[in-house]
Design a protein around this motif. Structure first.
Motif, mmCIF file in Angstrom:
data_model
loop_
_atom_site.group_PDB
_atom_site.id
_atom_site.type_symbol
_atom_site.label_atom_id
_atom_site.label_comp_id
_atom_site.label_asym_id
_atom_site.label_seq_id
_atom_site.Cartn_x
_atom_site.Cartn_y
_atom_site.Cartn_z
ATOM 1 N N UNK A 143 96.742 -40.291 34.911
ATOM 2 C CA UNK A 143 97.675 -39.318 35.513
ATOM 3 C C UNK A 143 98.177 -38.279 34.511
ATOM 4 N N UNK A 144 98.313 -38.685 33.249
ATOM 5 C CA UNK A 144 98.797 -37.715 32.250
ATOM 6 C C UNK A 144 97.806 -36.561 32.068
ATOM 7 N N UNK A 145 96.496 -36.896 32.066
ATOM 8 C CA UNK A 145 95.480 -35.842 31.925
ATOM 9 C C UNK A 145 95.509 -34.904 33.116
ATOM 10 N N UNK A 146 95.722 -35.467 34.330
ATOM 11 C CA UNK A 146 95.779 -34.628 35.523
ATOM 12 C C UNK A 146 96.998 -33.714 35.489
ATOM 13 N N UNK A 147 98.129 -34.230 34.995
ATOM 14 C CA UNK A 147 99.329 -33.383 34.910
ATOM 15 C C UNK A 147 99.118 -32.223 33.940
ATOM 16 N N UNK A 148 98.379 -32.492 32.855
ATOM 17 C CA UNK A 148 98.088 -31.416 31.904
ATOM 18 C C UNK A 148 97.111 -30.407 32.484
ATOM 19 N N UNK A 151 99.241 -28.051 35.738
ATOM 20 C CA UNK A 151 100.689 -27.981 35.463
ATOM 21 C C UNK A 151 101.449 -27.398 36.642
ATOM 22 N N UNK A 152 102.578 -28.016 36.962
ATOM 23 C CA UNK A 152 103.421 -27.538 38.048
ATOM 24 C C UNK A 152 102.909 -27.871 39.416
ATOM 25 N N UNK A 160 105.404 -28.952 48.468
ATOM 26 C CA UNK A 160 105.144 -27.521 48.591
ATOM 27 C C UNK A 160 104.094 -27.053 47.585
ATOM 28 N N UNK A 161 104.032 -27.664 46.418
ATOM 29 C CA UNK A 161 103.058 -27.273 45.393
ATOM 30 C C UNK A 161 101.879 -28.238 45.383
ATOM 31 N N UNK A 162 101.415 -28.633 46.597
ATOM 32 C CA UNK A 162 100.298 -29.568 46.730
ATOM 33 C C UNK A 162 99.016 -28.932 46.215
ATOM 34 N N UNK A 163 98.256 -29.734 45.423
ATOM 35 C CA UNK A 163 96.959 -29.293 44.891
ATOM 36 C C UNK A 163 95.877 -30.177 45.474
#
Length: 919
Positions: A143-148, A151-152, A160-163
């Motif tokens: 999950x950390x790699x995906x957050x990087x 971002x946001x 609302x900021x669904x990817x």
């Protein structure tokens, strides 16, 4: 070409029964490749496809509809597999309909009904857990790699900021392209259904919205045209006048009807009030009747109902009646509390009374009061049990033998222990008059254990129920009494722990007072002791007590009572096991000391009496009787690994061996008394029946007793002590080498002592008869005639040696070489002395002396040893040598003549002698 898929197969459904609209989980095989593949689902004949949610090829979730059939199969239909089958069925439970006039025993809490039935449901609450409808395949990206990487952004599709890319990488990294196409199709279908549902909702209420909007718009425009103030003749004024005239006309027309209606309403209201009065006024009497009948549940329900209706009333009449109701309920609380604290009482009744008092909101903590009362009652029961036995109110004193010993007889204990080899119980078999045979201490411990095992489990269960709050009803749970009880239990946990410690400590002290008073402080002997007048218990009774205490400990451990609270019982068991070991060894010493009284002096083919086997049997059965006390149960200590116990056990074991050896010595020194000693060896030599064998009923002479005991000593050293050492090691005893060494040294010392005593009794007369026989008739070595043969004194000496041989051989042939060698040694030494004392020999005297020495030496050659050979050699060297061939020839002839005449008598000295007669 791909193979056709198998038809769906339903193998499980959970739950298996329920009412309509119950949510169920269907499991099976080949339940479709996706939501689009699922085209049919029926349960009990009802189509449930609309509520179905496809999870995987082996799982579907849906809701059961109101089917016609009460029980039916679950049928799944897919495009790929067709119509499926089912191995399980679902049972549809139809709720019983209750009409408005039907009586119901269910108390309905109206506050729990929903008041927001018309409120809409949030769309988020209906969102599926798997929106794509395909198998989730988690990737290995952290999950950390995906957050990087994003971002946001977020993988939550409600955010609302669904990817979408993040969601696919996280949940479907391993999905194939075909599966993703199926997922896209599933999303389109869900969007279509959602749009259609929202559109239908808007269409259904559109006309209402338009009508309301038009009416509000018209009123608004009319009011604006007329102005905001009330003007005479305005539209609103005219409308008010019209409405007032219409109301007056309606009142005039319907005044009579409305009057009747008001009267009916008043009557109805009065009847309702009277009905409520009837319940309240009859309540005190109903409470009294139901209390007498024991229908406490009805009383509590009526009281709760009256409290909810009239608890806060301000009407004086109601307050007066309700006060009487409270008085009756207060009396009921006192009655229930009295029944709760009454002993004895079952756990079911205790829980029932606690629940009643809880529902009646009794002051204080009735559950803890009950626990405290039970604790005091169990302590009193245990003390009363001891007092009854001490005061002699209970019959069952152990039957005493003539010597006042309550221990079972030695042979009885041996036979009892022998039964243990065959899988018997260590408990003494109880006959019909068991209570008149069992010592009171044993009865007391069993009675005390019954009290503890019978009462403590319910006491512990009551505490557990108090801790987890299961003593209270649903009313108590709603009123917060469960949480209050748990809080009280946490605060009183140490108090209850002290109660258990006091109970186990009282149990241990009472048993110690009965069996181990020396382990109690002096100040507690008056409270727990008082058994001094009772007889000492044997090891078998102590074993039975250990078995009882162990059973009590196991029963308490099974209740999951913490081990630290039962540690005192473990200490008691350790002391009891050590005490049983020591008492058994001491009593075995007494039994072994009495074994000599059972000596019958009958020997077997090996020259052994029954005494060694009796001793070995006594020791082995003693060790077997210690099997249960020495057994190591879980949590117990190995008694034989304690240094002090090892030393005491080894010391007592050595003492047993020495006592047995001493008893053998006492048998050897026992006076003949009434034993017939008129027979003498030298006198009975002519009797052919003298040594035919030891028959039953004979009375042995002191010399025969010495031989029998010598034979027993050899058997003890070679067999018995070695066997006992093996048994000691087998049962875990330490120091067996010391026990064996001391035992062997003791029996060897006795053997030497008895052997020398026998040799002294038999060798001295034979050696002493040589000198008088040689010089009988004024015989002179310097003046004698030509030898004609061996003289009678030597023949008599040989016959006496033969008699000793016969005596020894009759008892044990193994003793013959040892005894005869010493006899021959004594005779040879005496002959050597006599020959050396002669100052001179004549020719005939030297020949006669050489003849007799050679005849004696050749006759007993089998039993010659180094010392006797040396004696004969010195004796012959002291004689003048034979130089004449005629003398040598004469010597040889006379020797052959002697051997021929004494051939029958000398046969016993041959190596291949006759075996002893079997008896």
């Amino acid at each position: 070409m791909s193979r056709a898929r198998q038809p769906p197969l339903v193998t499980g459904i959970s739950p298996k029964e329920g009412a309509a609209w119950t949510k169920v989980t269907i499991r099976g095989e080949n339940l479709g490749t996706g939501p689009a593949d699922l085209i049919g689902l029926s349960i009990c004949g009802h189509n449930c496809l609309l509520t179905a949610e496809w999870m995987s090829a082996s799982k579907i979730v849906c809701r059961v509809g109101p089917a016609k059939d009460d029980k039916g199969e679950i049928i799944v239909t897919t495009k790929s597999g067709g119509l499926g089958t089912s191995t399980v069925s679902f049972k549809l439970i139809r709720p019983e309909r209750i009409g408005i006039l039907d009586q119901s025993a269910v108390w309905v809490d109206e506050l729990t009904f929903r008041t927001d039935r018309n409120k809409g449901i949030s769309p988020l609450s209906l969102r599926p857990s798997n929106p794509l409808g395909i198998d989730i395949d988690k990737g290995k990206i952290s999950p950390k790699d995906l957050e990087l990487t994003f971002p946001g952004m977020s993988a939550d599709f409600t955010s609302e900021n669904f990817s979408a890319t993040w969601y696919l990488i996280e949940n479907h990294a391993g999905s194939s392209f075909d599966q993703l196409k199926i997922a896209a199709s599933n999303l389109k279908k869900q969007a279509t259904k959602k749009n259609e549902g929202s559109l239908a909702y808007v269409k259904g209420g559109l006309s209402t919205f338009f009508e309301a909007q038009d009416a509000l718009s018209a009123i608004h425009q009319k009011l604006e045209s007329d102005g905001t103030e009330k003007v005479e003749g305005s539209m609103t004024q005219r409308l008010e006048n019209i409405l007032n005239r219409a109301s007056n006309t309606a009142d005039t027309l319907f005044q009579e009807v409305l009057g009747r209606k008001d009267k009916a309403d008043s009557t109805r209201n009065a009847l309702n009030v009277l009905q409520r009065f009837k319940f309240l006024f009859n309540l005190p009497l109903n409470i009294e009747r139901n209390i007498q009948k024991g229908d406490y549940d009805v009383v509590i329900n009526d009281y709760e109902k009256a409290k909810s209706l009239f608890g806060n009333t301000e009407v004086p009449v109601f307050q007066k009646v309700y006060a009487e109701v409270e008085t009756r309920i207060g009396a009921l609380r006192s009655l229930l509390l009295e029944k709760l604290l009454q002993t004895p009482s079952t756990l079911h009744d205790q829980k029932r009374y606690i629940r009643y008092l809880s529902d009646l909101h009794a002051p204080g903590d009735p559950a803890w009061q009950c626990i405290y009362a039970q604790h005091k009652w169990i302590l009193q029961l245990m003390q009363n049990c001891r007092d009854e036995f001490i005061s002699g109110q209970r019959v069952g004193a152990g039957a005493l033998d003539p010597e006042g010993d309550t221990r079972p007889p030695a042979l009885g204990r041996l036979s009892h222990t022998a039964s243990l080899k065959r899988g018997g119980s260590l408990r003494t078999p109880r006959s019909s008059n068991w209570h008149f045979e069992t010592p009171q201490q044993v009865q007391f411990v069993e009675k005390l254990s019954d009290v503890v095992i019978g009462q403590l489990p319910n006491f512990w269960k009551l505490w557990i129920s108090y801790v987890n709050g299961s003593l209270f009803s649903e009313t108590g749970e709603k009123s917060g009494q469960v949480e209050k009880s748990k809080k009280n239990a946490r605060q009183r946990q140490n108090d209850f722990k002290k109660m258990i410690e006091e109970l186990t400590s009282r149990l241990v002290k009472l048993i110690r007072g009965a069996l181990l008073p020396a382990t109690l402080p002096q100040g507690e002997l008056s409270l727990y002791g008082g058994w001094e007048s009772k007889t000492e218990l044997a090891g078998s009774w102590l074993t039975q007590i250990i078995h009882t205490v162990r059973g009590c400990h196991e029963a308490l451990s099974a209740m999951e009572i913490p081990n630290d609270l039962l540690h005192v019982i473990q200490d008691l068991l350790l002391d009891l096991r050590v005490h049983c070991l020591m008492v058994t060894l001491v009593h075995t010493t007494e039994d072994v000391n009495r074994l000599a009284e059972k000596e019958d002096w009958l020997v077997d083919n090996e020259g052994i009496t029954s005494l060694p086997s009796r001793f070995e049997q006594c020791m082995v059965q003693m060790l077997q009787s210690l099997k249960e006390p020495l057994e190591i149960k879980p949590g117990e200590t190995n008694v034989l690994q304690l240094d002090q116990v090892q030393d005491q056990a080894a010391e007592l074991s050595v003492r047993i061996m020495k006592v047995f050896v001493n008893s053998l010595e006492q048998l050897s020194t026992k006076t003949d008394g009434d034993i017939n000693t008129s027979h003498n060896i030298s006198v009975d030599l002519s009797s052919p029946d003298r040594f035919t064998g030891i028959q039953e009923g004979f009375t042995p002479t002191s010399e025969q007793r010495l031989l029998i005991i010598l034979s027993n000593c050899q058997y003890l050293e070679r067999h018995t002590f070695l066997n006992l050492a093996h048994h000691f090691e087998k049962h875990g005893f330490t120091g067996t080498e010391k026990i064996t060494r001391v035992s062997v040294d003791a029996v060897r010392g006795l053997d030497r002592k008895l052997f020398e005593a026998y040799i002294e009794r038999r060798a001295d007369p034979i050696a002493g008869s040589l000198e008088p026989g040689i010089y009988a008739g004024y015989f002179d070595w310097r003046d004698c005639q030509t030898p004609t043969g061996v003289r009678n004194y030597l023949k008599e000496a040989l016959v006496n040696i033969i008699a000793v041989h016969a005596e020894v051989f009759t008892v044990s042939k193994d003793l013959v070489p040892r005894v005869l060698s010493r006899i021959v040694e004594s005779v040879a030494d005496e002959m050597c002395r006599l020959m050396q004392c002669v100052s001179s020999f004549s020719k005939n005297g030297a020949l006669q002396a050489r003849l007799e020495l050679c005849a004696l030496r050749d006759a007993i050659a089998t039993y010659l040893n180094a010392d006797s050979n040396a004696s004969f050699k010195l004796a012959l060297e002291s004689l003048p040598q034979l130089h004449s061939g005629a003398d040598k020839k004469l010597l040889e002839e006379l020797l052959n003549k002697f051997k021929s005449s004494m051939q029958l008598q000398l046969t016993c000295f041959q190596a291949s002698s006759v075996q002893p007669i079997k008896r």
